[in-house]
Design a protein around this motif. Structure first.
Motif, PDB file in Angstrom:
ATOM      1  N   ASN A 199      -5.560   1.608 -16.478  1.00  0.00           N
ATOM      2  CA  ASN A 199      -4.631   2.753 -16.367  1.00  0.00           C
ATOM      3  C   ASN A 199      -3.194   2.319 -16.140  1.00  0.00           C
ATOM      4  OD1 ASN A 199      -6.816   4.335 -16.674  1.00  0.00           O
ATOM      5  ND2 ASN A 199      -6.972   4.949 -14.513  1.00  0.00           N
ATOM      6  N   LYS A 200      -3.033   1.231 -15.380  1.00  0.00           N
ATOM      7  CA  LYS A 200      -1.660   0.831 -15.034  1.00  0.00           C
ATOM      8  C   LYS A 200      -1.152  -0.268 -15.972  1.00  0.00           C
ATOM      9  CE  LYS A 200      -2.541   2.244 -10.291  1.00  0.00           C
ATOM     10  NZ  LYS A 200      -1.855   2.599  -9.063  1.00  0.00           N
ATOM     11  N   LYS A 201      -1.964  -0.601 -16.987  1.00  0.00           N
ATOM     12  CA  LYS A 201      -1.593  -1.624 -17.998  1.00  0.00           C
ATOM     13  C   LYS A 201      -1.192  -2.952 -17.326  1.00  0.00           C
ATOM     14  CE  LYS A 201      -0.097   1.565 -21.609  1.00  0.00           C
ATOM     15  NZ  LYS A 201      -0.625   2.786 -20.987  1.00  0.00           N
ATOM     16  N   ALA A 216       0.886  -1.170   0.000  1.00  0.00           N
ATOM     17  CA  ALA A 216       0.000   0.000   0.000  1.00  0.00           C
ATOM     18  C   ALA A 216       0.924   1.220   0.000  1.00  0.00           C
ATOM     19  CB  ALA A 216      -0.880  -0.020   1.235  1.00  0.00           C
ATOM     20  N   VAL A 217       1.064   1.790  -1.180  1.00  0.00           N
ATOM     21  CA  VAL A 217       2.048   2.866  -1.358  1.00  0.00           C
ATOM     22  C   VAL A 217       1.381   4.211  -1.091  1.00  0.00           C
ATOM     23  CG1 VAL A 217       3.777   3.821  -2.933  1.00  0.00           C
ATOM     24  CG2 VAL A 217       3.000   1.446  -3.224  1.00  0.00           C
ATOM     25  N   SER A 218       2.035   5.022  -0.295  1.00  0.00           N
ATOM     26  CA  SER A 218       1.476   6.341  -0.011  1.00  0.00           C
ATOM     27  C   SER A 218       1.494   7.177  -1.293  1.00  0.00           C
ATOM     28  CB  SER A 218       2.326   6.996   1.069  1.00  0.00           C
ATOM     29  OG  SER A 218       1.834   8.284   1.305  1.00  0.00           O
ATOM     30  N   ASP A 219       0.358   7.786  -1.611  1.00  0.00           N
ATOM     31  CA  ASP A 219       0.283   8.582  -2.840  1.00  0.00           C
ATOM     32  C   ASP A 219       0.881   9.966  -2.647  1.00  0.00           C
ATOM     33  OD1 ASP A 219      -0.949   6.694  -4.519  1.00  0.00           O
ATOM     34  OD2 ASP A 219      -2.842   7.020  -3.460  1.00  0.00           O
ATOM     35  N   LYS A 237     -10.654  -0.008 -13.627  1.00  0.00           N
ATOM     36  CA  LYS A 237     -10.019   1.233 -14.060  1.00  0.00           C
ATOM     37  C   LYS A 237      -8.508   1.184 -13.791  1.00  0.00           C
ATOM     38  CE  LYS A 237     -11.514   5.570 -12.743  1.00  0.00           C
ATOM     39  NZ  LYS A 237     -12.633   6.289 -12.179  1.00  0.00           N
ATOM     40  N   LYS A 238      -8.136   0.650 -12.638  1.00  0.00           N
ATOM     41  CA  LYS A 238      -6.704   0.569 -12.299  1.00  0.00           C
ATOM     42  C   LYS A 238      -5.994  -0.431 -13.210  1.00  0.00           C
ATOM     43  CE  LYS A 238      -7.243   2.092  -7.554  1.00  0.00           C
ATOM     44  NZ  LYS A 238      -7.382   1.783  -6.161  1.00  0.00           N
ATOM     45  N   LEU A 239      -6.696  -1.518 -13.532  1.00  0.00           N
ATOM     46  CA  LEU A 239      -6.121  -2.529 -14.443  1.00  0.00           C
ATOM     47  C   LEU A 239      -5.760  -1.868 -15.772  1.00  0.00           C
ATOM     48  CD1 LEU A 239      -5.920  -5.836 -14.798  1.00  0.00           C
ATOM     49  CD2 LEU A 239      -7.919  -5.486 -16.213  1.00  0.00           C
ATOM     50  N   ILE A 274       1.105  -7.552 -11.808  1.00  0.00           N
ATOM     51  CA  ILE A 274      -0.116  -7.771 -11.017  1.00  0.00           C
ATOM     52  C   ILE A 274      -0.209  -6.706  -9.926  1.00  0.00           C
ATOM     53  CG2 ILE A 274      -1.313  -9.419  -9.499  1.00  0.00           C
ATOM     54  CD1 ILE A 274       0.300 -11.627 -11.022  1.00  0.00           C
ATOM     55  N   GLY A 275      -1.379  -6.091  -9.831  1.00  0.00           N
ATOM     56  CA  GLY A 275      -1.571  -5.064  -8.821  1.00  0.00           C
ATOM     57  C   GLY A 275      -2.699  -5.437  -7.873  1.00  0.00           C
ATOM     58  N   PHE A 276      -2.822  -4.691  -6.815  1.00  0.00           N
ATOM     59  CA  PHE A 276      -3.919  -4.838  -5.864  1.00  0.00           C
ATOM     60  C   PHE A 276      -4.780  -3.586  -5.925  1.00  0.00           C
ATOM     61  CE2 PHE A 276      -3.909  -8.370  -2.792  1.00  0.00           C
ATOM     62  CZ  PHE A 276      -2.821  -9.075  -3.263  1.00  0.00           C
ATOM     63  N   ALA A 277      -6.047  -3.719  -5.612  1.00  0.00           N
ATOM     64  CA  ALA A 277      -6.899  -2.539  -5.474  1.00  0.00           C
ATOM     65  C   ALA A 277      -7.712  -2.714  -4.201  1.00  0.00           C
ATOM     66  CB  ALA A 277      -7.828  -2.418  -6.676  1.00  0.00           C
ATOM     67  N   ALA A 278      -7.450  -1.861  -3.245  1.00  0.00           N
ATOM     68  CA  ALA A 278      -8.234  -1.893  -1.998  1.00  0.00           C
ATOM     69  C   ALA A 278      -9.220  -0.743  -2.084  1.00  0.00           C
ATOM     70  CB  ALA A 278      -7.311  -1.729  -0.806  1.00  0.00           C
ATOM     71  N   GLU A 279     -10.513  -1.075  -2.060  1.00  0.00           N
ATOM     72  CA  GLU A 279     -11.524  -0.037  -2.304  1.00  0.00           C
ATOM     73  C   GLU A 279     -12.585  -0.071  -1.216  1.00  0.00           C
ATOM     74  OE1 GLU A 279     -11.036   1.967  -4.790  1.00  0.00           O
ATOM     75  OE2 GLU A 279      -9.553   0.833  -5.921  1.00  0.00           O
ATOM     76  N   SER A 280     -13.075   1.115  -0.877  1.00  0.00           N
ATOM     77  CA  SER A 280     -14.168   1.151   0.095  1.00  0.00           C
ATOM     78  C   SER A 280     -15.516   1.267  -0.614  1.00  0.00           C
ATOM     79  CB  SER A 280     -13.970   2.305   1.070  1.00  0.00           C
ATOM     80  OG  SER A 280     -13.796   3.495   0.347  1.00  0.00           O
ATOM     81  N   PRO A 296       5.521   9.114  -6.792  1.00  0.00           N
ATOM     82  CA  PRO A 296       5.328   8.473  -8.094  1.00  0.00           C
ATOM     83  C   PRO A 296       4.418   7.257  -7.978  1.00  0.00           C
ATOM     84  CG  PRO A 296       7.526   8.039  -7.249  1.00  0.00           C
ATOM     85  CD  PRO A 296       6.889   9.002  -6.305  1.00  0.00           C
ATOM     86  N   ASP A 297       3.664   6.978  -9.022  1.00  0.00           N
ATOM     87  CA  ASP A 297       2.892   5.737  -9.060  1.00  0.00           C
ATOM     88  C   ASP A 297       3.807   4.661  -9.652  1.00  0.00           C
ATOM     89  OD1 ASP A 297       1.223   3.563  -9.748  1.00  0.00           O
ATOM     90  OD2 ASP A 297      -0.508   4.891  -9.581  1.00  0.00           O
ATOM     91  N   ILE A 298       4.334   3.816  -8.777  1.00  0.00           N
ATOM     92  CA  ILE A 298       5.362   2.837  -9.180  1.00  0.00           C
ATOM     93  C   ILE A 298       4.818   1.894 -10.245  1.00  0.00           C
ATOM     94  CG2 ILE A 298       6.933   1.049  -8.321  1.00  0.00           C
ATOM     95  CD1 ILE A 298       6.614   2.352  -5.519  1.00  0.00           C
TER      96      ILE A 298
END
Ligand code: CTP
Length: 415
Positions: free
Chosen positions: A351-353, A284-287, A347-349, A332-338, A315-317
């Motif tokens: 945008n981040k290719k 969980a990277v701080s934005d 959307k993240k899939l 492979i990324g994670f998305a933690a959403e409320s 930066p968005d790594i």
């Protein structure tokens, strides 16, 4: 292993029954097994079980035998290897401190050959600094080979590290030790792993962006999910590197790099990304980070009722790597959403290719800091049909995630 003589020391934990399977596996490899049970091991398993499997005597009491040499010396002299499996916290503590108060501990003290130690115990006992110190002592001072315990659901109904390592792994290491090979070299690694020789890079934990020497901007991520994914990747034979903000409580048999800030995480990931085939960004990277770091602790003044901290974007790594990705690399990324879990994850899939996104809802009983998780797997060919992995332990979720990755990206069949 033909005609090699192995002393199998079994101490008293619930995993003692698995020592029978180990003995059976080694007998199939034509090794001669002589079992030594501690008194407490006999509470869990009977000598007859081992006698039947190994066709050899089973020893418990030091003084019950009429031999010219004392029994422990007699047994030590004829052995090519001593295996201690399962080794309880008590057995480990006694051996590490030179205590010889029964046959098994006396043998461990007298034996000069290679020793393979496979601990199994409750997580708290394993993580106890005294147990960790004893393990380190045995490793460094006596050159013991340790087969680290696995994590999962334990007999005491908790989830964590402490399960006896898979029997096949112990047997494989025993084989390597007997043939004089270093069991830590990749050649001797478990060869039935589906990720053999695949280079896997995993990030875990929440980054911390310092404000002053005391304070930081952080988040609730514990790093447990990324750690479980790294453990499972290693189990499956991957060449694993974990970059994490939370150093694991216990040593890991793969490379672990500990970082603190998003910037350090980015540097470490970029160092290894080029040579990695699979990257899983579970950190969980701080934005944002403070524009300025205050060298001294910020003091409140009596006149301040508000105080503002200026932040700048980190930066968005993953997004950067999505642009640099080469053919054959899996991102492979994670998305933690409320809210709007699947929509935001898709959307993240895009945008981040990414090749795959693992989406989880932010709920108190799963995800952040919990031992449990429930996730959706969204790959490009299943945008509208995400695969749900219902709530279970992070260890189990990791197995299922790796099963999916293997099937989808490595053209390998799942178990
Ligand atoms: N990530 C990253 N670098 C960042 C932020 C996130 O590499 N600066 C990665 C995370 O490791 C994760 C994925 O991007 O794999 C999604 O992270 P998440 O925090 O869910 O989303 P953000 O992209 O930060 O978007 P938002 O905060 O708007 O939800």
């Amino acid at each position: 292993m033909e005609n090699k003589k192995i002393l199998l020391g079994v101490s008293g934990g619930i995993a003692a029954y698995k020592a029978c399977e180990l003995a059976s596996l080694l007998v199939k490899e034509k090794a001669q097994i002589y079992t030594i049970l501690t008194q407490s091991a006999t509470q869990f398993i009977t000598p007859l079980s081992f006698k039947t499997i190994t066709y050899n005597p089973v020893y418990i009491n030091q003084f019950d035998y009429e031999l010219v040499e004392p029994l422990h010396i007699e047994l030590c002299q004829k052995a090519d290897l001593l295996i201690l499996a399962p080794a309880t916290a008590n057995l480990i503590a006694k051996i590490a401190n030179g205590i010889c108060d029964d046959l098994l501990t006396t043998i461990a003290c007298a034996y000069k050959g290679p020793v393979l130690l496979a601990p199994a115990m409750n997580t708290n006992m394993w993580e106890n600094p005294i147990t960790q110190e004893n393990i380190k002592k045995l490793q460094e001072k006596l050159n013991y080979q340790i087969v680290l315990p696995a994590s999962g659901e334990l007999a005491c109904r908790t989830v964590g590290i402490g399960k006896l390592a898979p029997i096949e792994e112990i047997a494989q290491k025993a084989k390597s030790l007997i043939s004089g090979q270093n069991p830590e070299t990749p050649d001797c690694k478990l060869k039935n792993g589906k990720l053999n020789d695949i280079k896997v890079l995993i990030t875990a934990g929440g980054t911390r962006e310092p404000i002053d020497p005391v304070r930081f901007i952080g988040n609730r991520s514990s790093g447990k999910m990324g750690l479980a994914l790294a453990d499972e990747a290693y189990e499956r034979g991957a060449n694993t590197i974990l970059i994490t903000t939370n150093a694991p409580n216990t040593e890991r048999p793969y490379k672990v790099i500990v970082v603190e800030t998003a910037h350090q995480l980015q540097e470490a990931v970029e160092n290894y990304f080029d040579t990695s085939q699979i990257l899983i960004m579970s950190a969980a990277v701080s934005d944002f980070k403070p524009i300025q770091f205050f060298n001294s602790k910020i003091k409140k003044t009596t006149t301040d009722s508000d105080w503002h901290l200026a932040l700048t974007r980190s930066p968005d790594i993953l997004e950067t790597l999505g642009r640099l990705k080469k053919d054959g690399q899996v991102l492979i990324g994670f998305a933690a959403e409320s809210e709007n879990l699947l929509k935001n994850a898709r959307k993240k899939l895009e945008n981040k290719k990414l090749d795959l996104i693992i989406a989880n809802e932010v709920r108190p009983e799963i995800g952040f800091a919990s031992d449990y998780n429930e996730v959706y797997l969204i790959s490009r060919d299943r945008l509208q049909e995400p695969k749900l992995l219902p709530k279970t332990t992070k260890t189990e979720i990791s197995k299922q995630i790796w099963g999916f990755i293997e099937e989808k990206f490595l053209n390998l069949k799942q178990n």
